[in-house]
Design an enzyme around this catalytic site. Structure first.
Site, short mmCIF file in Angstrom:
data_model
loop_
_atom_site.label_atom_id
_atom_site.label_comp_id
_atom_site.label_asym_id
_atom_site.label_seq_id
_atom_site.Cartn_x
_atom_site.Cartn_y
_atom_site.Cartn_z
CE1 TYR A 99 14.23 -31.82 5.22
CE2 TYR A 99 15.35 -30.57 3.49
CZ TYR A 99 15.39 -31.40 4.59
OH TYR A 99 16.61 -31.81 5.07
CD GLU A 198 35.51 -41.64 -10.63
OE1 GLU A 198 36.10 -42.40 -11.40
OE2 GLU A 198 35.05 -42.00 -9.54
CG ASP A 250 39.32 -43.07 -9.30
OD1 ASP A 250 40.28 -42.39 -9.67
OD2 ASP A 250 38.63 -42.80 -8.30
#
Lengths: 366, 662
Positions: A99, A198, A250
């Site tokens: 920013y 995970e 996964d």
């Protein structure tokens, strides 16, 4: 190195960089910076540290092209900003820096990825760390549960002793963005292994099933691709507490990459692999073989998944027999599965059957 | 027996007209309610424009469509044309195949004399109502007004009532018909039709009042009435056997030679004798005694004898300037970026009929990039709305490889995609339509080839513009680097290391290493402000010639500081740029006065006497200065080699997704 020294080194290195650009213009040359290519094809296995680091291929960021010129200008603005922060003893988050660049006219970043990448470029060129530049990531909320006692120096400089099982709520101990020794000391631990998980859902399942106690495990929630501090935290547990580490994710190509960045080193931060990667970490699953052996409920691989798997076939980190086999098998069956698919056999199946079986197979649990 | 035959014949005649209409609804343009309504507007509008042109009047046409009930509409078309004499009004509007056009060869909108009477008949068949026509000629004080129907048994007009009325205009015609129809918007609509009419008739002012109210006005973009088109006699090469026989029967000539000479164009007595001789027909034979065999022999002979091509000055193309004006005037609100200079080809001939092809292309800006290019087809200044696929214009567009000209096209055939509108106008004394509905031009090889050539010529002009734009934007990028970014890098780095800001000349000339010419033209208060800035971004001083194509007599001498060294043919202007030092800038600024905006809207700047590779922003002078811009290298300059020193890899273009890892 003390903090002040680290910052001074950063200032010197950054000034040197600006000096090089200055001299090139002064000599009437087209200013450029030479940086190791941060690509898949430019990572090499370093036998000494057993992790993957950048190779020798270099790229040039030259003012001859618009992108290069813009990046050089951004670099100059960033140097100035970092030096000012060091002088004024301030620090900023990576997002804040993005920013800040709103006021940099033509040097404004168009995405935060761009500014994050540039911060990493500077790390590589100066061999400093972004913390030395007074830049820090946002907290990312990764958490730990297990019988580990550590001492954290809080924001007021007070040292606090925390047991990551007894002194914390159900959500566990939150890993701060700085996990260096000046911040965190490991005091003692009663555990046989670290399991890096995970998904939050699976982390909570293992906690509820008291797997930390039953298996003498420290559970770390990775929250997808693990942040630097999470990887560093795991590595310190591995090195200092001599705990074996395994990852439980996964069963899809993206999860394979999570393991790779934790165990072998990430392509994007290969300059820090030695510091972030845990080369002895083992992959529990879900593997493609698990999908078949445990007859797990699956989803079909989509085009992106297939693309990712094929990309992994040319990724040097996945060149061993185990990964070759699993990647080919996944492509062959065309299926992927989530960790929570194990619930097909009941909520306790993962802790009663799956993990004990897999860990025994690896010789980690008896 | 014979009386029965007569009876039958009579009956056949009686049913003929309405049956003819019923059978030919489609070719007459009444096959659907939507199309019927468009045709009811189109036919009288075509007539009005033709009439105005014949009388050299700037047309002012009002089209009003009102909805009466569910499917009944009232269509009114009013013009300021010369008017029609009282005696002729009923025949013009209520008698099929009555018209001045059927036997003539001239570039006219209407060709068969069916059009407007068919509308009258369609109106009476579908609504039972008569058509009201009012017309006033300038010799009369009052207008003649009548309600007409067509007696379908006799193919005769039936005047229900008529009167003289006061009409406060000097001359003109008003046509009001009630028809069954369906009013829609979209591509095939009255609005689109009138829009097309306005584009190719920039001299007409057209006001359209749709059923929902709010009048739409297409203002006039030009005050030039197209010159009246001339009628020509048929050219022998286009004559068919039956036509030749019937012409021979009705001619007033008494000998073959004079018949050939007077009824056809380009046949002198000498040529006529030659034809007869070659055909073995006695030159003195009476034409009405010509046999079938003789007629065939004459046609064969015509093929062998050298006969001049038909005259072509009978055609009235719209012209390059007016096509562009028309396009800009009507399509202005679409905010296109570029109006490629249109092409009007030289007239050519097919089967003895002269024709001319014109093409205009509008490109870029806010036109849709994802859609197929829009094709605007015109025949003798009439928009073609239906049967796009069957038309030679469409087929020619599909056959051009548009990828060479900067449009997308799968496999190099078919209608291209991109932000463009392509206008094609074919004008001829006889447009070969695929059918009587006059909606598609037949694929005659000569015409098809001309359309393709015209498309390519205009597309090249588009490509030249695109090349120029691409080069310019590339130059702008580099310009941004050296003008904005390098100075800031220098300044920042100097500040960080605490040294004075370094000189930039070396770096800048290394990055650019070109002479950059940035030209611009602005039109303000009836003046063109022309500016040509020459930046020498090479390490050494440069001398060369700069050329511009502009009407030099219109240059305001007070504004011209840098005098050219040569002006040829009034518009080829050359400046001598002498020893422009490294990193120096030279500005050529001057005004044009008294040139319309359309006539000059893009500078043409060329250089010579300098390595072409070291100049960006303008083209290198074509080998022959006499060649105009359209003939400049179609391929463009060879692609610049991408920078990169000694095979250095660009760090920022390693383009590999590594973002799915922290």
């Amino acid at each position: 190195m003390r903090n002040e020294e680290r910052h001074q080194k950063a200032v010197d290195k950054l000034t040197e960089l600006a000096g090089s650009v200055y001299d090139q213009i002064d000599d009437g040359k087209i200013p450029k910076m030479i940086i190791p290519l941060r690509t898949k094809s430019n990572i090499r296995f370093d036998p000494k540290s057993a992790v993957w680091k950048y190779g020798k291929a270099m790229g040039a960021r030259s003012a001859k092209k618009l992108t290069g010129a813009q990046m050089l200008l951004r670099t100059m603005y960033m140097l100035e900003f970092i030096e000012d922060m060091i002088k004024e003893e301030k620090s900023s988050t990576l997002r804040e820096m993005y920013y800040i660049s709103e006021g940099w006219a033509k040097a404004k970043f168009s995405t935060q990825d761009e500014s994050n990448m540039l911060a990493e470029d500077l790390e590589i060129i100066t061999t400093c760390m972004r913390e030395d530049f007074k830049l820090r990531p946002e907290e990312d909320g990764a958490r730990v549960i297990g019988n580990l006692t550590l001492e954290e120096t809080d924001r007021k400089g007070k040292k606090k002793k925390i047991n990551c099982r007894d002194d914390v709520g159900d959500s566990g101990y939150g890993i701060p963005y700085n996990v260096e020794k000046d911040k965190i000391q490991f005091l003692e631990c009663d555990a046989d292994l670290v399991i890096a998980i995970e998904t939050g859902g699976m982390f909570d399942r293992l906690v509820e099933n008291k797997f930390d106690e039953d298996a003498h495990a420290i559970l770390v929630h990775l929250k997808g691709q693990p942040a630097r501090s999470t990887r560093r935290f795991v590595k310190r547990l591995n090195e200092e507490m001599k705990l074996p580490v395994c990852t439980f994710t996964d069963g899809d190509p993206w999860s394979f990459r999570i393991h790779a960045s934790l165990a072998y080193g990430a392509i994007k931060t290969a300059h820090l692999s030695e510091y972030l990667a845990t080369p002895t970490a083992e992959f529990i699953g879900i593997t493609a073989s698990d999908i078949l052996n445990y007859e797990l409920p699956t989803d079909k691989l989509n085009d992106k998944d297939i693309q990712a798997l094929n990309a992994e076939k040319t990724d040097p980190r996945f060149k061993d027999e185990f990964w070759k086999h699993e990647i080919d098998l996944m492509l062959e069956i065309g299926k992927k599965a989530e960790q929570q698919a194990l619930a097909k056999y009941g909520l306790d199946y993962v802790t009663d059957t799956y993990l004990p079986e897999k860990l025994a197979e690896m010789g980690i649990m008896k | 027996m014979s009386s029965i035959a007569h009876e039958l014949a009579k009956k056949q005649k009686e049913i003929s007209v309405s049956e003819f209409f019923e059978k030919n609804k489609q070719i007459l343009g009444f096959d659907s309610l939507t199309r019927a309504l468009i045709t009811s507007v189109k036919e009288p509008v075509d007539n009005s424009l033709d009439a105005c042109e014949d009388a050299s009047i700037l047309p002012e046409i009002l089209v009003r469509v009102e909805k009466n009930d569910n499917s009944e509409y009232t269509v009114t078309v009013e013009d300021n044309g010369p008017g029609i004499v009282k005696k002729q009004v009923p025949n013009v509007f209520a008698r099929l195949l009555y018209g001045s056009r059927f036997h003539t060869r001239a570039q006219k909108r209407g060709q068969q004399g069916i059009g407007v009477s068919a509308v009258v008949m369609y109106g009476q068949l579908t609504t039972g109502k008569a058509t009201r026509v009012r017309s006033k000629i300038s010799d009369e004080d009052v207008a003649y007004e009548c309600d007409l129907i067509l007696d379908t048994k006799k193919n005769r007009p039936d005047i229900i009532k008529d009167d003289f009325v006061i009409w406060d205009r000097p001359h003109g015609t008003s046509f009001q018909v009630h028809v069954k129809g369906k009013y829609i918007g979209g591509k095939q609509s009255i609005f689109e039709y009138l829009k097309g009419v306005a584009i190719v008739n920039p001299h007409a002012k057209i006001t359209f009042v749709p059923p929902e109210g709010n009048a739409i006005v297409f203002e006039r973009a030009s005050d030039q009435v197209p010159p009246p088109t001339k009628e020509i006699k048929p050219h022998p090469e286009g004559v068919e056997l039956g036509e030749l026989l019937s012409m021979a029967k009705y001619t007033e000539s008494l000998k073959m030679t004079s018949f050939l000479n007077t009824e056809f164009s380009r046949i002198s007595y000498r040529v006529a004798r030659e034809v007869c001789e070659l055909a073995g027909v006695p030159p003195d034979q009476k034409p009405d005694q010509m046999t079938l065999e003789q007629a065939g022999a004459i046609l064969e002979a015509i093929k062998k004898v050298k006969i001049m091509s038909p005259e072509t000055d009978c055609l009235s193309p719209i012209g390059e300037t007016l096509i562009r004006k028309g396009l800009k005037n009507v399509l202005g609100p679409l905010k296109a970026d570029f109006y490629a200079p249109p092409i009007t080809r030289e007239p050519k001939v097919f089967a003895g009929n002269p024709f001319v092809v014109e093409v205009g292309i509008v490109y870029g800006g806010e036109l849709n990039k994802e859609e197929p290019v829009q094709i605007l087809r015109f025949a003798n200044r009439v928009p073609l709305m239906y049967q796009q696929g069957a038309c030679a214009i469409t087929q020619a567009v599909e056959a051009v490889d548009w990828r060479r000209y900067g449009l997308e096209q799968r496999g190099g055939t078919g209608i291209p995609f991109g932000p463009a509108i392509v206008l094609v106008h074919v004008a001829s004394t006889k447009i070969p339509f695929t059918s009587e509905s006059k909606e598609a031009i037949a694929n005659i090889p000569e015409i098809r080839e001309e359309i393709e050539l015209a498309l390519k010529a205009c597309a090249r002009r588009l490509k030249t513009h695109l090349n120029k734009a691409a080069k310019r934007s590339k130059a702008r990028v580099k310009f941004e680097i050296v003008q904005d970014i390098i100075p800031m890098i220098a300044q920042k780095s100097a500040k960080i290391v605490g040294k004075p800001v370094p000189k930039l000349a070396g770096t800048i000339t290394k990055i650019m290493n070109v002479v950059w010419i940035d030209e611009d033209v602005k039109f303000e208060k009836s003046r063109h402000h022309i500016s040509v800035k020459i930046y020498n971004y090479t390490p050494k001083s440069q001398s060369f010639h700069l050329h511009m194509l502009l009407p030099f007599d219109k240059v305001d001498p007070k504004t011209l500081k840098e005098k050219p060294i040569e002006v040829r043919e009034g518009n080829k202007v050359t400046w001598d740029i002498k020893r422009l030092a490294s990193t120096e800038i030279l500005e050529l600024n001057f005004d044009l006065h008294g040139v319309s905006q359309e006539q000059y809207d893009e500078n043409e700047v060329y250089v010579s006497g300098i390595d072409p590779a070291s100049v960006i922003g303008v083209e290198v002078l074509p080998g022959d200065w006499d060649l105009e811009h359209l003939k400049i290298t179609e391929e463009g300059a060879p692609e610049e080699k991408e920078e990169g020193e000694e095979g250095e890899v660009d760090y920022d273009e390693g383009a590999e997704a590594i973002n799915n890892e922290e």
